[in-house]
Scaffold this active site. Structure first.
Site, PDB file in Angstrom:
ATOM      1  N   ASN A 277       0.853  -1.187   0.000  1.00  0.00           N
ATOM      2  CA  ASN A 277       0.000   0.000   0.000  1.00  0.00           C
ATOM      3  C   ASN A 277       0.895   1.246   0.000  1.00  0.00           C
ATOM      4  O   ASN A 277       1.639   1.428   0.947  1.00  0.00           O
ATOM      5  CB  ASN A 277      -0.875  -0.040   1.261  1.00  0.00           C
ATOM      6  CG  ASN A 277      -1.756   1.185   1.387  1.00  0.00           C
ATOM      7  OD1 ASN A 277      -1.801   2.026   0.497  1.00  0.00           O
ATOM      8  ND2 ASN A 277      -2.449   1.289   2.515  1.00  0.00           N
ATOM      9  N   ASP A 304      10.056   2.425   2.433  1.00  0.00           N
ATOM     10  CA  ASP A 304       8.816   1.865   2.998  1.00  0.00           C
ATOM     11  C   ASP A 304       9.040   0.411   3.428  1.00  0.00           C
ATOM     12  O   ASP A 304       8.155  -0.440   3.285  1.00  0.00           O
ATOM     13  CB  ASP A 304       7.634   1.984   2.025  1.00  0.00           C
ATOM     14  CG  ASP A 304       6.291   1.828   2.736  1.00  0.00           C
ATOM     15  OD1 ASP A 304       6.264   1.667   3.975  1.00  0.00           O
ATOM     16  OD2 ASP A 304       5.250   1.857   2.044  1.00  0.00           O
TER      17      ASP A 304
HETATM   18  O1  DOR Z   1       2.432  -1.491   2.501  1.00  0.00           O
HETATM   19  C1  DOR Z   1       2.450  -0.784   3.492  1.00  0.00           C
HETATM   20  N1  DOR Z   1       2.851  -1.241   4.685  1.00  0.00           N
HETATM   21  N2  DOR Z   1       2.022   0.474   3.386  1.00  0.00           N
HETATM   22  C2  DOR Z   1       1.860   1.259   4.453  1.00  0.00           C
HETATM   23  O2  DOR Z   1       1.480   2.375   4.282  1.00  0.00           O
HETATM   24  C3  DOR Z   1       2.115   0.749   5.803  1.00  0.00           C
HETATM   25  C4  DOR Z   1       3.055  -0.360   5.785  1.00  0.00           C
HETATM   26  C5  DOR Z   1       3.102  -1.139   7.065  1.00  0.00           C
HETATM   27  O3  DOR Z   1       3.159  -0.544   8.141  1.00  0.00           O
HETATM   28  O4  DOR Z   1       3.106  -2.356   6.968  1.00  0.00           O
HETATM   29 ZN    ZN Z   2       2.420   4.552   3.621  1.00  0.00          ZN
END
Ligand code: DOR
Ligand code: ZN
EC number: 3.5.2.3
Length: 429
Positions: A277, A304
């Site tokens: 995400n 990320d």
């Molecule tokens: O893929 C994602 N994982 N997007 C996010 O915004 C949060 C993150 C997570 O904390 O796992």
């Molecule tokens: Zn994010």
């Protein structure tokens, strides 16, 4: 006095030099040859970059130490060439108080492998309603300057406006996970398009991201404050950011390594490793993101890094957790995607992976040019090395690695934090 001599390194592509580091600071650059008693790091054929800085790391401590700890994430970061990481606030409990931020800072210092700078939550408990203790977090020992509800969008425009007004006083920044929850159903789990229809998976349209980016750059202009767009994933968002910068609006943006390469087609096998995400998008978006990183519209690469335990990730696609590992592979992915293809030179990599993220986060000791007087935070890269990614070799506690089995050109050889070698050839030093 501790002394480190780095010999023959190509300084971000501008010619081979020796570097002398005394007590954590670069004291000489040039043809040095030898320095009695110094630890020597031979760097012939290697490129030296200022230490990499990650604006977007999930370290999972406190709360999910089975997926990652601040120590294990720091180790993965050091091996990946990072000297500083920003630890996202979506832990349990959330980093929404001064005490919580100081605790993250202290655990990072105790691990001692990279500088761990806590990100503060924008709203209490990431609930999107009441502002968290932004001022107290900023005035704490952690000196928080970057605030984000990442994982969630600050979707209430009134709350976003207040947050921008608040952080303006100390030149802080709000890093927005741009995603309108009303334009994407709560069960969305991939890019909305022809493929999601065929796979029967509920999707997020690109417009859910783009409308928030557009709104937020206007709020930044209105408040005279600073907004950062986390993990930009669509060509439309790039267009908005490009327009906003041309207007003089104080906006910066990051892209992840995975959005620079991986496309939504990978979902055809329903492998939750590729569930993230914002979601993987079509090739047109990937192409626009690469071009925007090359031309400076996108300022930074941010991982990320989102470790998840097996029992959260190994589910049917719709039920699996969002996110993928990124710290250990980021430099190789950027090298293979941007340098090998001629889109960026090594000075460009230094910009998007070190100096720009350090400036955005206000990290003074990082992202500095490798010149006399700078703290000796640096990353040595072998531009010709070919690596085949092996998820089992990771120092992360998690294994959700979307790069497993891929061959990439360019690898981190060593990482130096204030004159101390923290990692060499994929292992801690
Ligand atoms: O893929 C994602 N994982 N997007 C996010 O915004 C949060 C993150 C997570 O904390 O796992
Ligand atoms: Zn994010």
């Amino acid at each position: 006095m501790s002394t480190l001599l780095i010999t023959g390194a190509d300084l971000a592509g501008s010619g081979a030099q020796d570097l002398l580091v005394e007590d954590g600071v670069i004291t000489r650059v040039g043809s040095i040859g030898s320095a009695g008693g110094a630890e020597v790091l031979e760097a012939d054929g290697l490129v030296a970059l200022p230490g990499l800085v990650d604006l977007h790391t999930h370290l999972r401590e406190p709360g999910r130490e089975d997926a990652e700890t601040i120590a294990s994430g720091s180790a993965a970061a050091a091996v990946g060439g990072f000297t500083a990481v920003l630890a996202m606030a979506n832990t349990n409990p959330v980093t929404d108080t001064a005490e919580a931020a100081e605790r993250v800072l202290d655990l990072g210092r105790a691990a001692g492998l990279v500088d761990v700078q806590p990100v503060g939550a924008v709203t209490k408990g990431l609930a999107g309603e009441e502002l968290a203790e932004l001022g107290l977090m900023h005035r704490s020992r952690a000196r928080v300057k970057v605030f984000s509800d990442d994982g969630k969008c600050v979707h209430d425009a009134r709350v976003m406006r207040r947050a921008l007004e608040y952080v303006r006083a100390f030149r802080g920044v709000v890093s927005q996970h741009a995603q309108d929850p009303h334009l994407a159903g709560s069960s969305a789990c991939c890019h909305e398009g022809e493929l999601s229809g065929r796979l029967g998976l509920p999707g997020w349209p690109g417009i859910a991201e783009e409308t928030i980016v557009a709104r937020d750059v206007m709020l930044a202009r209105h408040t005279g404050s600073r907004v950062h767009v986390a993990h930009v994933s669509t060509a439309g968002s790039v267009e908005v950011v490009r327009w906003a910068k041309a207007q003089g609006i104080d906006v910066t943006a990051e892209v992840t390594p995975h959005h620079l390469v991986l496309t939504t087609d990978l979902l055809a096998g329903y492998d939750p490793t590729f569930k993230v995400n914002p979601p993987l998008r079509p090739q047109e978006d990937v192409d626009a993101l690469r071009a925007a990183l090359a031309d400076g519209t996108i300022d930074a690469v941010a991982t990320d890094h989102a470790p998840h335990a097996r029992h959260d990730k190994e589910h049917a696609f719709v039920d699996a957790a969002f996110g993928m590992l990124g710290l250990e592979t980021a430099l190789s992915v950027v090298s293979d995607t941007m340098v090998r293809t001629g889109l960026l030179d090594w000075a460009g990599v230094a910009r998007v992976m070190s100096s720009n993220p350090a400036r955005i986060a206000g990290l003074e000791g990082h992202g500095r040019p490798l010149t006399v007087g700078s703290p000796a935070n640096l990353t040595l890269v072998d531009p010709d090395a070919r690596v085949t990614v092996d998820r089992s070799a990771s120092l992360s506690l998690s294994r959700n690695n979307p790069w497993h089995g891929r061959s990439l050109q360019g690898a981190v050889e060593a990482t130096v934090l204030r004159g101390t070698v923290t990692a060499r050839k994929g292992a801690l030093a």
